[in-house]
Scaffold this motif. Structure first.
Motif, PDB file in Angstrom:
ATOM      1  N   ASP A  28       0.772  -1.226  -0.065  1.00  0.00           N
ATOM      2  CA  ASP A  28       0.027   0.035  -0.025  1.00  0.00           C
ATOM      3  C   ASP A  28       0.964   1.371   0.025  1.00  0.00           C
ATOM      4  N   TRP A  30       1.251   5.344  -0.852  1.00  0.00           N
ATOM      5  CA  TRP A  30       0.537   6.473  -1.168  1.00  0.00           C
ATOM      6  C   TRP A  30       1.258   7.650  -1.660  1.00  0.00           C
ATOM      7  N   SER A  32       1.232  11.871  -2.119  1.00  0.00           N
ATOM      8  CA  SER A  32       0.215  13.320  -1.934  1.00  0.00           C
ATOM      9  C   SER A  32       0.762  14.184  -2.739  1.00  0.00           C
ATOM     10  N   VAL A  39      -4.434  12.168  -3.889  1.00  0.00           N
ATOM     11  CA  VAL A  39      -3.420  11.348  -3.349  1.00  0.00           C
ATOM     12  C   VAL A  39      -3.349  10.197  -4.462  1.00  0.00           C
ATOM     13  N   TYR A  40      -2.327   9.870  -4.879  1.00  0.00           N
ATOM     14  CA  TYR A  40      -2.262   8.863  -5.807  1.00  0.00           C
ATOM     15  C   TYR A  40      -1.878   7.392  -4.766  1.00  0.00           C
ATOM     16  N   VAL A  41      -2.594   6.441  -5.268  1.00  0.00           N
ATOM     17  CA  VAL A  41      -2.612   5.053  -4.267  1.00  0.00           C
ATOM     18  C   VAL A  41      -2.390   4.100  -5.359  1.00  0.00           C
ATOM     19  N   LEU A  62     -10.155   6.929   2.334  1.00  0.00           N
ATOM     20  CA  LEU A  62      -9.093   5.992   2.154  1.00  0.00           C
ATOM     21  C   LEU A  62      -8.851   5.008   3.267  1.00  0.00           C
TER      22      LEU A  62
END
Length: 79
Positions: A28, A30, A32, A39-41, A62
């Motif tokens: 996971d 992220w 910013s 936010v890119y995940v 999220l």
């Protein structure tokens, strides 16, 4: 580059760190984007990169993979 310092951390995070984190099996990740307040995940690492990539806007929530009961309001990341 300003005064010898590179301020393009979003590009560095996406182009340099994503492959490293994928290889390391980080489940996971992220990023910013403070300029766009999003936010890119990145999730589901594989040999070819992350299988799941999405961008969340400030009006969304999220959950962490490791602790799904914890929810983060994206708008709280950008006061």
């Amino acid at each position: 580059m300003v005064n010898g310092f590179d301020y393009s951390t979003l590009e560095t995070d996406r182009k340099q760190k994503v492959p490293l984190y994928t290889t390391a099996g980080i489940a996971d990740y992220w990023i910013s984007d403070v300029n766009q307040r999003q936010v890119y995940v990145f999730r589901e690492p594989s040999l070819k990169g992350y299988n799941l990539e999405f961008i969340l806007q400030k009006n969304t929530t999220l959950s962490l993979i490791a602790f799904p009961e914890i929810e983060v309001q994206i708008s709280q990341l950008f006061p």
